[in-house]
Design a protein around this motif. Structure first.
Motif, PDB file in Angstrom:
ATOM      1  N   UNK A 174      19.684   3.032  45.967  1.00 31.74           N
ATOM      2  CA  UNK A 174      20.563   3.733  45.032  1.00 31.74           C
ATOM      3  C   UNK A 174      20.470   5.246  45.205  1.00 31.74           C
ATOM      4  N   UNK A 175      19.258   5.753  45.413  1.00 33.88           N
ATOM      5  CA  UNK A 175      19.082   7.183  45.645  1.00 33.88           C
ATOM      6  C   UNK A 175      19.773   7.597  46.938  1.00 33.88           C
ATOM      7  N   UNK A 176      19.689   6.750  47.946  1.00 27.75           N
ATOM      8  CA  UNK A 176      20.381   7.034  49.201  1.00 27.75           C
ATOM      9  C   UNK A 176      21.884   7.097  49.017  1.00 27.75           C
ATOM     10  N   UNK A 177      22.419   6.170  48.197  1.00 20.18           N
ATOM     11  CA  UNK A 177      23.861   6.176  47.921  1.00 20.18           C
ATOM     12  C   UNK A 177      24.262   7.433  47.160  1.00 20.18           C
ATOM     13  N   UNK A 178      23.408   7.845  46.231  1.00 20.37           N
ATOM     14  CA  UNK A 178      23.678   9.055  45.461  1.00 20.37           C
ATOM     15  C   UNK A 178      23.711  10.281  46.374  1.00 20.37           C
ATOM     16  N   UNK A 179      22.723  10.390  47.246  1.00 24.22           N
ATOM     17  CA  UNK A 179      22.637  11.534  48.160  1.00 24.22           C
ATOM     18  C   UNK A 179      23.831  11.562  49.101  1.00 24.22           C
ATOM     19  N   UNK A 180      24.230  10.382  49.585  1.00 25.39           N
ATOM     20  CA  UNK A 180      25.376  10.305  50.495  1.00 25.39           C
ATOM     21  C   UNK A 180      26.667  10.705  49.787  1.00 25.39           C
ATOM     22  N   UNK A 181      26.847  10.253  48.542  1.00 28.27           N
ATOM     23  CA  UNK A 181      28.044  10.610  47.778  1.00 28.27           C
ATOM     24  C   UNK A 181      28.104  12.109  47.541  1.00 28.27           C
ATOM     25  N   UNK A 182      26.962  12.695  47.213  1.00 30.03           N
ATOM     26  CA  UNK A 182      26.907  14.150  47.008  1.00 30.03           C
ATOM     27  C   UNK A 182      27.250  14.881  48.303  1.00 30.03           C
ATOM     28  N   UNK A 183      26.716  14.395  49.414  1.00 25.89           N
ATOM     29  CA  UNK A 183      26.925  15.060  50.694  1.00 25.89           C
ATOM     30  C   UNK A 183      28.374  15.079  51.125  1.00 25.89           C
TER      31      UNK A 183
END
Length: 260
Positions: A174-183
Motif C-alpha cells: 500500500x505504501x508503494x502504491x501511495x508513493x507511485x501515485x504521488x510520483x
C-alpha cells in the motif's frame, strides 16, 4: 502542487511525502520554480520542532500501566502485529499507548518499503532553504501534533491500532502504491489510498485531517494579507479531496489553481 494568490502574494501548496525511496527525483518543473522564487518555506513542523519530536514522543507515549498486546488485539490483528515486530525487533508495545504503537508500526512499514525521511520532501526542502538562507517556519509544534493522537478517545485509538495491525501484511504494498501515485501526480489515486482507511474512523479523520485543514486554510487567508511568495509543504493527504486545503479555500471564494 497548487497555487493561491492575490495582487502581491503567492502561496504554493506542495503535497509532500515525508519519506521517499533514495534517489527520488521530484524537484523539477514548477516545483523547482517555486523553490527558487519562494521567500520562505512553511511546513507542518519547523526544523527545530522536528528535531525535538522524538523527545516529545518519548514523553507522551508511555502508558500509565503496562497492558499486554494480547489483551488489546484480536487474534488476526495480533498475528499481524507480531509479524511486523519480527521484521525489526520488539516495539515495546506493552508499555506504550495504542497511538504510539501505531506510530512505531508505521515507521517499521516505511523501513520495510525502503523509504527514508532523509530523502523525504521536507528534508530536501529544508536543506535547500537553509543553503539559500531563507526562513523556514512551522504550522504546528511537535507537541501539538502528537497531542492530536494522545487526546483521541481510547476506543478510537484501539480501532486505529487494530486496523493497522490487521492490514500490516499489505502495508508495504500500500505504501508503494501511495508513493507511485504521488510520483505521477495522480490526485484521485492519492485521495483513495490516503483517505480510504482514515475515513473508516471518523473521529480520527476529524482530529488528524479535517480540523487541521481548517486551521491551515485560515492560516492561508491570514498569510495572503502579507506580500511575498511562500512555499507551503504539508502531507499530500491534506491537499486532496473535498476536505483538502485547496477545496476548502475554493469553498470560501478563493481561486486555487493546480500548477503541477
Amino acid at each position: 502542487m497548487w497555487l493561491v494568490s492575490d495582487d502581491d502574494t503567492q502561496i504554493y501548496m506542495l503535497g509532500a511525502m515525508h519519506a521517499l525511496p533514495r534517489g527520488t527525483d521530484w524537484e523539477r518543473g514548477k516545483v523547482a520554480d517555486a523553490i527558487a522564487t519562494a521567500d520562505e518555506l512553511v511546513m507542518e513542523l519547523s526544523p527545530d520542532e522536528l528535531a525535538g519530536a522524538g523527545a516529545v514522543f518519548q514523553s507522551l507515549a508511555p502508558r500509565t500501566a503496562p497492558l499486554a498486546m494480547e489483551k488489546r488485539l484480536p487474534p488476526q490483528a495480533l498475528a499481524g502485529y507480531r509479524a511486523l515486530e519480527a521484521r525489526g525487533g520488539d516495539f515495546g508495545g506493552d508499555t506504550l499507548d495504542d497511538w504510539a504503537v501505531m506510530v512505531l508500526m508505521g515507521q517499521r512499514v516505511a523501513q520495510s518499503a525502503e523509504l527514508d525521511s532523509s530523502d523525504g520532501v521536507e528534508t530536501r526542502l529544508t536543506e535547500q532553504f537553509k543553503d539559500a538562507r531563507k526562513p523556514i517556519r512551522g504550522l504546528e509544534t511537535a507537541r501539538e501534533q502528537l497531542m492530536l493522537f494522545e487526546t483521541l478517545d481510547p476506543a478510537t485509538q484501539r480501532t486505529l491500532l487494530t486496523r493497522a495491525a490487521e492490514n500490516s501484511g499489505n502495508a508495504v504494498k500500500d505504501v508503494g502504491a501511495l508513493t507511485a501515485a504521488w510520483g505521477r501526480g495522480d490526485v484521485a489515486a492519492l485521495e483513495k489510498v490516503i483517505n480510504e482507511d482514515v475515513d473508516a474512523v471518523p473521529a480520527a479523520r476529524k482530529a488528524i485531517i479535517t480540523d487541521r485543514n481548517r486551521r491551515w486554510t485560515a492560516w492561508v487567508h491570514q498569510r495572503l494579507e502579507q506580500p511575498g511568495t511562500v512555499l507551503m509543504a504539508v502531507g499530500a493527504g491534506h491537499l486532496v479531496g473535498p476536505a483538502g486545503v485547496p477545496a476548502m479555500l475554493e469553498a470560501e471564494g478563493l481561486e486555487v489553481r493546480r500548477v503541477q
